[in-house]
Design an enzyme around this catalytic site. Structure first.
Site, PDB file in Angstrom:
ATOM      1  N   GLU A 114       0.806  -1.227   0.000  1.00 13.91           N
ATOM      2  CA  GLU A 114       0.000   0.000   0.000  1.00 13.91           C
ATOM      3  C   GLU A 114       0.841   1.280   0.000  1.00 13.91           C
ATOM      4  O   GLU A 114       0.498   2.236   0.680  1.00 13.91           O
ATOM      5  CB  GLU A 114      -0.934   0.015   1.228  1.00 13.91           C
ATOM      6  CG  GLU A 114      -1.912  -1.117   1.225  1.00 13.91           C
ATOM      7  CD  GLU A 114      -2.753  -1.198   2.512  1.00 13.91           C
ATOM      8  OE1 GLU A 114      -3.934  -1.533   2.408  1.00 13.91           O
ATOM      9  OE2 GLU A 114      -2.218  -0.955   3.606  1.00 13.91           O
TER      10      GLU A 114
HETATM   11  C1  TNX Z   1      -4.786  -3.784   4.633  1.00 11.79           C
HETATM   12  S1  TNX Z   1      -3.327  -6.059   3.914  1.00 11.79           S
HETATM   13  C2  TNX Z   1      -3.504  -3.586   5.129  1.00 11.79           C
HETATM   14  C3  TNX Z   1      -3.346  -3.108   6.490  1.00 11.79           C
HETATM   15  C4  TNX Z   1      -4.664  -2.886   7.188  1.00 11.79           C
HETATM   16  C5  TNX Z   1      -5.606  -4.007   6.836  1.00 11.79           C
HETATM   17  C6  TNX Z   1      -6.902  -3.965   7.579  1.00 11.79           C
HETATM   18  C7  TNX Z   1      -2.123  -5.139   4.002  1.00 11.79           C
HETATM   19  C8  TNX Z   1      -0.870  -5.657   3.539  1.00 11.79           C
HETATM   20  N1  TNX Z   1      -2.338  -3.931   4.481  1.00 11.79           N
HETATM   21  O1  TNX Z   1      -2.597  -1.903   6.474  1.00 11.79           O
HETATM   22  O2  TNX Z   1      -4.431  -2.878   8.555  1.00 11.79           O
HETATM   23  O3  TNX Z   1      -5.848  -3.931   5.462  1.00 11.79           O
HETATM   24  O4  TNX Z   1      -7.654  -5.127   7.352  1.00 11.79           O
END
Ligand code: TNX
Length: 454
Positions: A268
């Site tokens: 992300e």
């Molecule tokens: C996605 S999955 C994220 C996290 C959040 C989560 C909440 C991923 C690699 N990153 O930053 O905490 O969703 O479900």
């Protein structure tokens, strides 16, 4: 019939039971004998009817269990295999049926992840979660140690990370962090349960707290963050100071981690341009590789074609891969690595069970029922990624909505039992209708142990 989760590879019962009482003595391999006698209120002795024997095993981490009128014999080539056998016995106790079990895992890596960044959990809470997950033959605990809301691990060469960067969490609580002594205590306790700690330092996104501590790590001014948005932070990609930071942090974390893995995040990074992301991942992974660990990245890290050979990818898209996710995951295999499967719509323990669940989130295709958490296979998710390309399976637990160990347990159990069985048991004939009654027995064990569940 007394039931076992994860289901063993083979089990043949015969009539009769061996009853464990407080007078039963346990002997053999001392660490596992001591663990089981403490867990079941038995006594250790040299020449005992319940015996843990180092010898042969049916496969890596596997064990055989023989129960007859003469006693109980667990045999394995390693103490980890004997410990797995001890977990099987915990589930069968106290009326252990006469049986012959041959058992070994499908995957070497059976993981649970705990996010200690969004909300901080102290050493005792982490130890309790370790004790809990050991019941299901989970053998890796991935600790998500850093995120926008807090930096949770002491780094001697960058002291402000925990002086300033740890004093926040979601919703405005006090936050917190592990000293290096605390962290080693967690690692040692995990090792006593044959669990390897996998530390994650997430970068270049999810780094707001690091930049609160050291503003030069960001190209833009930042302040402490207590919300639950993602994707707004980035390290200063073109600054040499950033790479000194990566080097120092990875060196210290690697030095306090006996296990073979170090997770560098990479997910992300929505505020980092493609060009900057690739530049950063190339440099950061090359620096990290100097410290002797096998690196792990969330699947987006596979956008880079210059990863250190053998870097592992962790898949967190859905059962139907979203844009780019399959391709990025395959990229790790093309670079000599393997894959850890954590599809968010079935393996994320922080998703609500259903619309009425008080805790949790729903972004991963809505709530995740216990049945949904069981009804998938890691070899069916990404075309080209089959058992041989898979290191294993992990169930992450993100903590945006979780504040206490009761919250953690309520979301993790019983769905972690589904994921543990997927990671351990043979794929053939796995069926929810057959799992459900066994799960009901496991939930009785959780109740006896005072472990909360959803
Ligand atoms: C996605 S999955 C994220 C996290 C959040 C989560 C909440 C991923 C690699 N990153 O930053 O905490 O969703 O479900």
């Amino acid at each position: 019939m007394s039931s076992i989760i994860p289901a063993p590879v083979s089990r043949t019962d015969s009539p009769g039971t061996f009853t464990l009482t407080s007078a039963t003595t346990v002997g053999g391999e001392p660490a596992v004998a001591a663990y089981l006698s403490a867990a079941l209120g038995l006594t250790t002795a040299e020449d005992a009817p319940l015996n843990f024997v180092l010898g042969d095993e049916p496969g890596p981490d596997g064990y055989t269990l023989e129960v007859s009128a003469a006693g109980i014999r667990v045999e394995a080539a390693t103490a980890a295999g004997l410990f797995a056998g001890a977990q099987t016995l915990r589930q069968l106790a106290p009326e252990v049926p006469f049986t012959h079990i041959e058992d070994y895992p499908r995957f070497a890596y059976r993981g649970a992840m705990l996010d200690v960044a969004r909300h901080f959990f102290g050493v005792d809470d982490v130890k309790r979660y370790i004790a809990d997950i050991a019941l299901l033959k989970i053998n890796h605990l991935h600790l998500h140690l850093t995120d926008d809301q807090g930096w949770r691990i002491q780094i001697d060469s960058w002291p402000e990370l925990t002086k300033k960067g740890a004093a926040s969490q979601v919703g405005g609580g006090a936050g917190g962090f592990y000293t290096q002594v605390d962290y080693r205590e967690i690692v040692e306790y995990a090792a006593s349960r044959f669990i390897t700690v996998v530390p994650e330092i997430d970068m270049p996104g999810h780094t707001n707290a690091a930049s609160v501590a050291y503003p030069e790590l960001s190209d833009i001014p930042v302040e402490a963050y207590e919300g639950i948005e993602v994707g707004f932070s980035s390290l200063a990609i073109r600054s040499e100071r950033t790479y000194q930071f990566v080097d120092d942090v990875v060196r210290e974390v690697a030095a306090m981690t006996p296990g073979p893995y170090l997770h560098l995040g990479g997910d992300e990074s929505l505020s980092t341009t493609d060009e900057d992301f690739l530049y950063f991942i190339g440099r950061a992974t090359a620096i990290a590789a100097k410290y002797g660990k096998t690196l792990i990245g969330w699947h987006e890290m596979g956008r880079s074609a210059s990863l250190p050979v053998g870097t592992l990818g962790q898949y967190w898209s859905f059962l139907v891969p979203q844009e780019g996710a399959a391709e990025h995951t395959v990229s790790f295999v093309e670079q000599g690595g393997r894959v850890i499967m954590s599809p968010a719509d079935v393996a994320y323990l922080d998703m609500k069970y259903d619309d009425s669940t008080a805790l949790g989130l729903v972004w991963a295709q809505g709530p995740t029922s216990v049945e949904a958490s069981y009804s998938w296979d890691p070899a069916d998710v990404v075309p080209g990624i089959r058992d041989e390309q898979l290191l294993g399976v992990e169930a992450p637990l993100w903590s945006e909505t979780l504040e206490t160990i009761d919250d953690i347990e309520t979301m993790a159990f019983p769905r972690l039992a589904s994921v543990a069985e997927i990671a351990w048991s043979p794929r053939a004939e796995r069926e929810f209708a057959e799992f459900e009654p066994r799960l009901a027995r496991f939930v009785e064990l959780l109740d006896r142990l005072g472990i909360k569940h959803g």
